[in-house]
Design an enzyme around this catalytic site. Structure first.
Site, PDB file in Angstrom:
ATOM      1  N   THR A 106     -10.101   1.621 -17.729  1.00  0.00           N
ATOM      2  CA  THR A 106      -9.725   0.946 -16.486  1.00  0.00           C
ATOM      3  C   THR A 106     -10.679   1.383 -15.372  1.00  0.00           C
ATOM      4  O   THR A 106     -11.519   2.269 -15.559  1.00  0.00           O
ATOM      5  CB  THR A 106      -8.285   1.306 -16.065  1.00  0.00           C
ATOM      6  OG1 THR A 106      -8.231   2.703 -15.704  1.00  0.00           O
ATOM      7  CG2 THR A 106      -7.293   1.043 -17.198  1.00  0.00           C
ATOM      8  N   TYR A 120      -6.816  15.066  -9.434  1.00  0.00           N
ATOM      9  CA  TYR A 120      -6.061  14.101 -10.226  1.00  0.00           C
ATOM     10  C   TYR A 120      -5.042  14.787 -11.145  1.00  0.00           C
ATOM     11  O   TYR A 120      -3.865  14.405 -11.168  1.00  0.00           O
ATOM     12  CB  TYR A 120      -7.009  13.240 -11.058  1.00  0.00           C
ATOM     13  CG  TYR A 120      -6.290  12.254 -11.945  1.00  0.00           C
ATOM     14  CD1 TYR A 120      -5.759  11.087 -11.422  1.00  0.00           C
ATOM     15  CD2 TYR A 120      -6.131  12.507 -13.311  1.00  0.00           C
ATOM     16  CE1 TYR A 120      -5.082  10.185 -12.231  1.00  0.00           C
ATOM     17  CE2 TYR A 120      -5.462  11.612 -14.121  1.00  0.00           C
ATOM     18  CZ  TYR A 120      -4.941  10.450 -13.587  1.00  0.00           C
ATOM     19  OH  TYR A 120      -4.266   9.560 -14.398  1.00  0.00           O
ATOM     20  N   ASN A 137       3.216   2.653 -10.665  1.00  0.00           N
ATOM     21  CA  ASN A 137       1.983   2.674 -11.443  1.00  0.00           C
ATOM     22  C   ASN A 137       0.753   2.968 -10.592  1.00  0.00           C
ATOM     23  O   ASN A 137      -0.232   3.520 -11.086  1.00  0.00           O
ATOM     24  CB  ASN A 137       1.811   1.318 -12.146  1.00  0.00           C
ATOM     25  CG  ASN A 137       0.413   1.135 -12.705  1.00  0.00           C
ATOM     26  OD1 ASN A 137       0.051   1.713 -13.731  1.00  0.00           O
ATOM     27  ND2 ASN A 137      -0.393   0.325 -12.026  1.00  0.00           N
ATOM     28  N   LYS A 187      -0.784  14.510 -11.016  1.00  0.00           N
ATOM     29  CA  LYS A 187       0.062  13.947 -12.060  1.00  0.00           C
ATOM     30  C   LYS A 187       1.042  14.987 -12.612  1.00  0.00           C
ATOM     31  O   LYS A 187       2.153  14.642 -13.028  1.00  0.00           O
ATOM     32  CB  LYS A 187      -0.819  13.379 -13.189  1.00  0.00           C
ATOM     33  CG  LYS A 187      -1.567  12.111 -12.799  1.00  0.00           C
ATOM     34  CD  LYS A 187      -0.615  10.964 -12.475  1.00  0.00           C
ATOM     35  CE  LYS A 187      -1.350   9.647 -12.301  1.00  0.00           C
ATOM     36  NZ  LYS A 187      -0.445   8.502 -12.066  1.00  0.00           N
ATOM     37  N   ASP A 214       0.879  -1.167   0.000  1.00  0.00           N
ATOM     38  CA  ASP A 214       0.000   0.000   0.000  1.00  0.00           C
ATOM     39  C   ASP A 214       0.914   1.214   0.000  1.00  0.00           C
ATOM     40  O   ASP A 214       1.604   1.478   0.990  1.00  0.00           O
ATOM     41  CB  ASP A 214      -0.894  -0.018   1.235  1.00  0.00           C
ATOM     42  CG  ASP A 214      -1.844   1.177   1.301  1.00  0.00           C
ATOM     43  OD1 ASP A 214      -1.646   2.155   0.546  1.00  0.00           O
ATOM     44  OD2 ASP A 214      -2.766   1.153   2.135  1.00  0.00           O
TER      45      ASP A 214
END
Length: 238
Positions: A196, A161, A81, A165, A54
Site C-alpha cells: 500500500t 510507527y 483504519n 500501533k 480527517d
C-alpha cells in the site's frame, strides 16, 4: 436490518478493500476520507456513501458524526483504519530511537493513536444506538511486544510507527474492558505486510488479503469476541 458501517481512511488501500467487502455483504458503508473528491470517487466506484473525515481534526470528526446521525441515526460498525507510517516528506530514518525527530513522532501518534480516540469517542453515542455495536482497530503485528523482544526478530527498529500501533493495541484492550458491560465489542486486527501507500507498495500481501481479518471482526455476532488481537490466521502475540 442493514448494518451502518464507517471505515476511516477508506478511499484507497486496505480501507477501500474493507469498505468494498462489507458493502458486498450488505452493509451500508460510509467511506471516511480526508479528500472529498477522492472519497466521493471511491464511493461511486464501490456503491457506498462517503464523508469528509480527517481523524486529526476534531471539527472534521464532529461534522462526520453529524452527517451519520442525520442520515442514518446510528452506527453499527466503526473500523478505525486510517493511519500513516510517516508524515509526507520524511523517511524512516527520522524514526530511529536515538535520533528521532519529535515532530515526526508526534505526527504519527496524532493519526494512529489520538485520531482513533477522537473518532471513537465522538461516535460512541451513535454506536450505543446499535443492537450489536462493533469497533475494529487496524493495528499491526510489527508492533507486537513479544515479536520485538525476540533477539532473532527481523522487524525494523522504529520509535514512531511501531510504538504508535503498540499503543493502539493496548488502547483496544482498554476500550474493550470499559465497554464490555455495554455490549460494544472492540477488537484489534493485523492486516499483514500489504503493498500500500503506507510502505511504498513494498509489502508482499495484497490489500484484499489485508482486509480479511477486519471484515471478519466487523461481522461477528453480538455475542462475539472482544478484547482480542488477530490476523487472518488467528491470534497475534501481544
Amino acid at each position: 436490518m442493514d448494518e451502518i458501517t464507517l471505515v476511516t481512511g477508506a478511499n484507497k488501500g486496505i480501507g477501500r478493500e474493507i469498505a468494498g467487502r462489507l458493502a458486498a455483504l450488505g452493509h451500508t458503508v460510509v467511506i471516511g476520507a480526508r479528500s472529498a473528491e477522492l472519497g466521493e470517487k471511491a464511493a461511486a466506484e464501490l456503491g457506498t456513501d462517503s464523508v469528509v473525515l480527517d481523524v486529526t481534526d476534531p471539527a472534521s470528526v464532529a461534522a462526520a458524526a453529524s452527517h451519520l446521525e442525520e442520515r442514518y441515526g446510528r452506527l453499527d460498525v466503526l473500523v478505525n483504519n486510517a493511519a500513516i507510517s510517516r508524515p509526507p516528506g520524511t523517511d524512516l530514518s527520522h524514526q530511529s530511537p536515538s535520533s528521532a525527530d519529535l515532530g515526526t513522532l508526534r505526527a504519527i501518534f496524532e493519526t494512529n493513536f489520538f485520531g482513533v480516540v477522537t473518532v471513537t469517542n465522538t461516535l460512541l453515542p451513535l454506536l450505543r444506538r446499535s443492537a450489536a455495536p462493533r469497533i475494529v482497530n487496524v493495528s499491526s503485528s510489527a508492533a507486537s511486544l513479544a515479536r520485538n523482544a525476540d533477539p532473532a526478530t527481523e522487524l525494523p527498529v522504529s520509535a514512531g510507527y511501531t510504538p504508535s500501533k503498540t499503543a493502539l493495541t493496548a488502547l483496544t484492550l482498554q476500550y474493550a474492558r470499559e465497554l464490555r458491560p455495554d455490549g460494544i465489542l472492540v477488537n484489534a486486527v493485523c492486516p499483514g505486510y500489504c503493498a500500500t501507500d503506507l510502505n511504498g507498495h513494498s509489502g508482499y500481501r495484497t490489500p484484499a488479503q489485508g482486509a480479511v481479518s477486519a471484515v471478519r471482526m466487523a461481522t461477528v455476532p453480538a455475542d462475539g469476541p472482544t478484547g482480542t488481537f488477530v490476523d487472518d490466521e488467528g491470534p497475534v502475540p501481544w
